[in-house]
Design a protein around this motif. Structure first.
Motif, short mmCIF file in Angstrom:
data_model
loop_
_atom_site.label_atom_id
_atom_site.label_comp_id
_atom_site.label_asym_id
_atom_site.label_seq_id
_atom_site.Cartn_x
_atom_site.Cartn_y
_atom_site.Cartn_z
N ALA A 1 0.83 -1.20 0.00
CA ALA A 1 0.00 0.00 0.00
C ALA A 1 0.87 1.26 0.00
CB ALA A 1 -0.89 -0.01 1.24
N LEU A 2 0.28 2.32 -0.52
CA LEU A 2 0.95 3.62 -0.51
C LEU A 2 0.84 4.20 0.89
CD1 LEU A 2 -0.16 5.89 -3.50
CD2 LEU A 2 2.15 5.10 -2.92
N THR A 3 1.95 4.29 1.56
CA THR A 3 1.93 4.78 2.94
C THR A 3 2.99 5.86 3.07
OG1 THR A 3 1.38 2.55 3.59
CG2 THR A 3 2.01 4.02 5.35
N CYS B 1 2.92 6.76 8.53
CA CYS B 1 2.05 5.57 8.51
C CYS B 1 0.62 5.88 8.06
CB CYS B 1 2.02 4.89 9.88
SG CYS B 1 3.63 4.31 10.37
N ARG B 2 0.44 6.98 7.34
CA ARG B 2 -0.90 7.26 6.82
C ARG B 2 -1.03 6.61 5.46
NH1 ARG B 2 -0.40 13.66 7.77
NH2 ARG B 2 1.48 13.14 6.61
N ARG B 3 -2.10 5.89 5.30
CA ARG B 3 -2.34 5.18 4.05
C ARG B 3 -3.02 6.12 3.06
NH1 ARG B 3 -4.52 -0.63 3.16
NH2 ARG B 3 -4.55 -0.54 0.90
N ILE B 4 -2.47 6.24 1.87
CA ILE B 4 -3.01 7.17 0.87
C ILE B 4 -3.99 6.42 -0.02
CG2 ILE B 4 -2.45 8.81 -0.97
CD1 ILE B 4 -1.36 9.45 1.95
N SER B 5 -5.26 6.80 0.08
CA SER B 5 -6.27 6.07 -0.68
C SER B 5 -7.16 7.00 -1.50
CB SER B 5 -7.15 5.27 0.29
OG SER B 5 -7.71 6.13 1.25
N ASN C 1 -6.84 20.35 11.98
CA ASN C 1 -7.51 19.33 12.78
C ASN C 1 -7.69 17.98 12.09
OD1 ASN C 1 -9.54 19.87 11.00
ND2 ASN C 1 -10.89 20.88 12.47
N PHE C 2 -7.30 17.88 10.84
CA PHE C 2 -7.50 16.59 10.17
C PHE C 2 -6.19 15.98 9.68
CE2 PHE C 2 -7.57 19.87 7.04
CZ PHE C 2 -6.94 19.35 5.94
N CYS C 3 -5.07 16.68 9.89
CA CYS C 3 -3.83 16.22 9.27
C CYS C 3 -3.44 14.80 9.70
CB CYS C 3 -2.68 17.18 9.59
SG CYS C 3 -2.87 18.79 8.77
N GLU C 4 -3.68 14.47 10.95
CA GLU C 4 -3.16 13.16 11.41
C GLU C 4 -3.87 12.00 10.72
OE1 GLU C 4 -6.21 14.07 14.65
OE2 GLU C 4 -4.78 15.21 13.47
N GLY C 5 -5.10 12.27 10.22
CA GLY C 5 -5.81 11.19 9.54
C GLY C 5 -5.84 11.39 8.03
N CYS C 6 -4.99 12.30 7.51
CA CYS C 6 -5.08 12.67 6.10
C CYS C 6 -4.73 11.49 5.19
CB CYS C 6 -4.15 13.85 5.80
SG CYS C 6 -4.28 14.41 4.10
N ASN C 7 -5.62 11.22 4.23
CA ASN C 7 -5.43 10.07 3.35
C ASN C 7 -5.34 10.50 1.89
OD1 ASN C 7 -8.01 10.97 2.93
ND2 ASN C 7 -9.00 8.99 3.13
N ARG C 8 -5.12 11.82 1.65
CA ARG C 8 -5.32 12.30 0.29
C ARG C 8 -4.10 13.02 -0.29
NH1 ARG C 8 -10.57 15.41 1.45
NH2 ARG C 8 -10.90 13.46 2.50
N VAL C 9 -4.02 12.98 -1.60
CA VAL C 9 -3.01 13.74 -2.32
C VAL C 9 -3.69 14.35 -3.56
CG1 VAL C 9 -1.00 12.43 -1.54
CG2 VAL C 9 -2.22 11.67 -3.59
N ARG C 10 -3.02 15.31 -4.16
CA ARG C 10 -3.64 16.07 -5.25
C ARG C 10 -2.71 16.12 -6.44
NH1 ARG C 10 -4.33 21.57 -5.91
NH2 ARG C 10 -2.96 22.01 -4.16
N LEU C 11 -3.29 15.88 -7.60
CA LEU C 11 -2.52 15.88 -8.84
C LEU C 11 -3.05 16.99 -9.73
CD1 LEU C 11 -0.43 14.14 -10.49
CD2 LEU C 11 -2.42 12.94 -11.42
N THR C 12 -2.16 17.85 -10.22
CA THR C 12 -2.62 18.93 -11.10
C THR C 12 -2.68 18.42 -12.55
OG1 THR C 12 -0.45 19.77 -11.71
CG2 THR C 12 -1.38 20.57 -9.62
N CYS C 13 -3.27 19.23 -13.41
CA CYS C 13 -3.42 18.81 -14.81
C CYS C 13 -2.09 18.83 -15.55
CB CYS C 13 -4.46 19.68 -15.52
SG CYS C 13 -4.00 21.40 -15.61
N ARG D 1 3.92 16.16 7.82
CA ARG D 1 3.04 15.74 8.90
C ARG D 1 1.73 16.54 8.87
NH1 ARG D 1 3.38 13.58 14.27
NH2 ARG D 1 5.63 13.31 14.16
N GLY D 2 1.85 17.85 8.54
CA GLY D 2 0.62 18.66 8.56
C GLY D 2 0.78 19.93 7.75
N HIS D 3 -0.31 20.70 7.74
CA HIS D 3 -0.35 21.96 7.00
C HIS D 3 0.64 22.98 7.52
CE1 HIS D 3 -4.75 21.54 5.55
NE2 HIS D 3 -3.89 20.92 4.80
N ASP D 4 1.00 23.89 6.65
CA ASP D 4 1.84 24.98 7.07
C ASP D 4 1.38 26.23 6.33
OD1 ASP D 4 3.81 26.50 8.14
OD2 ASP D 4 5.36 25.84 6.75
N PHE D 5 0.12 26.58 6.54
CA PHE D 5 -0.41 27.73 5.80
C PHE D 5 0.09 29.03 6.39
CE2 PHE D 5 -3.80 24.70 4.77
CZ PHE D 5 -3.84 24.87 3.41
N ASP D 6 0.34 29.97 5.50
CA ASP D 6 0.52 31.35 5.91
C ASP D 6 -0.75 32.06 5.46
OD1 ASP D 6 0.92 34.00 6.04
OD2 ASP D 6 2.96 33.95 5.23
#
Ligand code: SAM
Length: 344
Positions: free
Chosen positions: A14-16, A20-24, A266-278, A320-325
Motif C-alpha cells: 500500500a501507498l503509505t 504511517c498514513r495510508r493514501i487512498s 484538525n485533520f492532518c493526522e488522519g489525512c489520506n489524500r493527495v492532489r494531482l494537477t493537470c 506531517r501537517g499543514h503549514d499555511f501562511d
C-alpha cells in the motif's frame, strides 16, 4: 488463479507515507480552464496553460491507473472546470473499468454544474454515484456577479439532471463575508427541500485579492455556525472522511451540514489524500509547497515501475501537517500554482 486489478503483474504494498498514513484518495485536476471566473477563485484575465503542458487524456489514464494499482480507492475529478475539457467523458469511461474490476471504490467529480445537464446520464452510466456542485447563491443576478460570466439557470438544470440520473448531489458553498449571510438560510432550506447535502467552505487565501481583501471576505465558519444555531438545534456528528470537513445535523429537519475549514490542522493526522494537477504535479499536502513532477517521468518512459517509484518517493515526503501562511506567504504561492493555474 488470483487476478490483480491493475497493469501490474503482482500486488503492490500500500501507498503509505512517513507517518504511517495510508493514501487512498486522489484528487485529480483534468484542466486549468473554466467557463466561470468566480471572484474568490480566478482572475478575470487569467492566462491558461499551453496545451502541451497539460496531460493528455491518455496520460491522465495511465497516471491514475498507477495510483489505483497502488491502492487509491477514491478518485475525485476536478479542475478548472472538469466538464469543459473536450472528450472528458472518455476519461470517465476509462476510469470506470477500475470500478468494474473492484479496484476503485468511488469515482466522483466536483463541478460548477454548467455542463452537467448534458453529461449527467453518461456520468451515471460510467459508475459515478455522487457529484459535488459548487453553488454560492440561488439569486440569478448575484450568481452572475460572483461568477462574472456564469448563469444560474443551466446550473440548476444540471443539478436536476444529475438527480434524475440517480446521482447524489452535494452543494459546496464558499462562506463569504457580506454575501453568504443572506444566502445561508435560503440555501439550507432549498437543499433540505431538494434532498441535497450541503457543505460550507471557509475561504482560502488565494486569487488576486491582497491581504486586506482576504480579511474582508473571510467569514469564519464559527460565525456561520453560530448563525445557524439561532434557528436550528445543531447536533455535532462524529463522522470523519479523513478530510477537513466536520458535520452537524439540524435536529429540526434532519439535514446534515458539512463545515470545511481548510486552513485548520484538525485533520492532518488522519489525512489520506493527495492532489494531482493537470500538468502532472503531485501535491502530497494541500498546504505545503513540496511538489513532484510526475509528467517528466510519465513522458520519459513507458515503464510504469518508474512512475510507481516517483509516486512512492513523493508520498514518503508528505509532511506531517499543514503549514499555511494565512496572509500571503509560501503556502499561498503553492495554492496559486496548485489550484488557480493547474487546478484544485
Ligand atoms: N470548477 C469546479 C467547481 O466549481 O466545483 C471545480 C474546481 S473549483 C476550484 C473547486 C472548489 O474550490 C469549488 O467548490 C470552489 O468554490 C472552491 N474554491 C475556489 N476558490 C476558493 C477559495 N478561495 N477558497 C475556498 N474555496 C474555493
Amino acid at each position: 488463479m488470483i487476478e490483480f486489478p491493475s497493469a501490474f503483474a503482482k500486488p503492490h504494498p500500500a501507498l503509505t507515507d512517513g507517518f504511517c498514513r495510508r493514501i487512498s484518495y486522489l484528487r485529480v485536476s483534468v484542466t486549468d480552464r473554466c467557463d466561470f471566473r468566480c471572484t474568490y477563485c480566478m482572475s478575470e484575465r487569467v492566462r491558461f496553460l499551453p496545451r502541451k503542458d497539460v496531460l493528455s487524456l491518455e496520460e491522465l489514464d495511465r497516471l491514475c491507473s498507477v495510483f489505483v494499482a497502488l491502492g487509491v480507492t477514491k478518485l475525485r475529478v476536478t479542475g478548472g472546470e472538469p466538464l469543459v475539457r473536450r472528450d472528458i467523458l472518455q476519461f470517465f469511461r476509462a476510469m470506470s473499468r477500475h470500478l468494474d474490476s473492484g479496484a476503485l471504490g468511488e469515482l466522483t467529480l466536483t463541478t460548477n454544474g454548467s455542463q452537467l445537464a448534458r453529461h449527467a446520464a453518461e456520468l451515471a452510466a460510467c459508475g459515478v454515484r455522487r457529484v459535488n456542485v459548487s453553488l454560492d447563491t440561488l439569486d440569478a443576478a448575484r450568481f452572475e456577479g460572483l461568477t462574472r460570466r456564469g448563469r444560474l439557470a443551466p446550473v440548476l438544470e444540471g443539478i436536476g439532471a444529475a438527480r434524475a440520473a440517480g446521482l447524489r448531489v452535494k452543494i459546496n458553498t464558499v462562506a463569504l463575508k457580506g454575501f453568504t449571510e443572506d444566502e445561508l438560510f435560503p440555501l439550507v432550506e432549498w437543499c433540505g427541500a431538494e434532498g441535497h447535502d450541503l457543505t460550507f467552505i471557509e475561504i482560502m487565501p488565494f486569487g488576486e485579492d491582497g491581504p486586506e481583501d482576504r480579511i474582508e471576505r473571510f467569514w469564519p465558519l464559527t460565525d456561520l455556525r453560530a448563525r445557524l444555531a439561532r434557528r436550528f438545534t445543531l447536533q455535532p456528528l462524529a463522522q470523519s472522511t479523513g478530510g477537513p470537513a466536520r458535520y452537524v445535523r439540524l435536529a429540526e429537519t434532519g439535514q446534515k451540514i458539512g463545515l470545511i475549514t481548510p486552513l485548520s490542522h484538525n485533520f492532518c493526522e488522519g489525512c489520506n489524500r493527495v492532489r494531482l494537477t493537470c500538468t502532472g504535479e503531485l501535491y502530497p499536502c494541500l498546504g505545503q509547497d513540496g511538489t513532484s513532477d510526475l509528467r517528466a517521468v510519465l513522458r520519459a518512459t513507458a515503464d510504469d515501475r518508474a512512475l510507481e517509484q516517483a509516486i512512492r518517493a513523493a508520498i514518503a515526503r508528505k509532511p506531517r501537517g499543514h503549514d499555511f501562511d494565512h496572509s500571503c506567504g509560501t503556502a499561498d504561492g503553492a495554492m496559486r500554482r496548485g489550484m488557480n493555474h493547474t487546478g484544485g
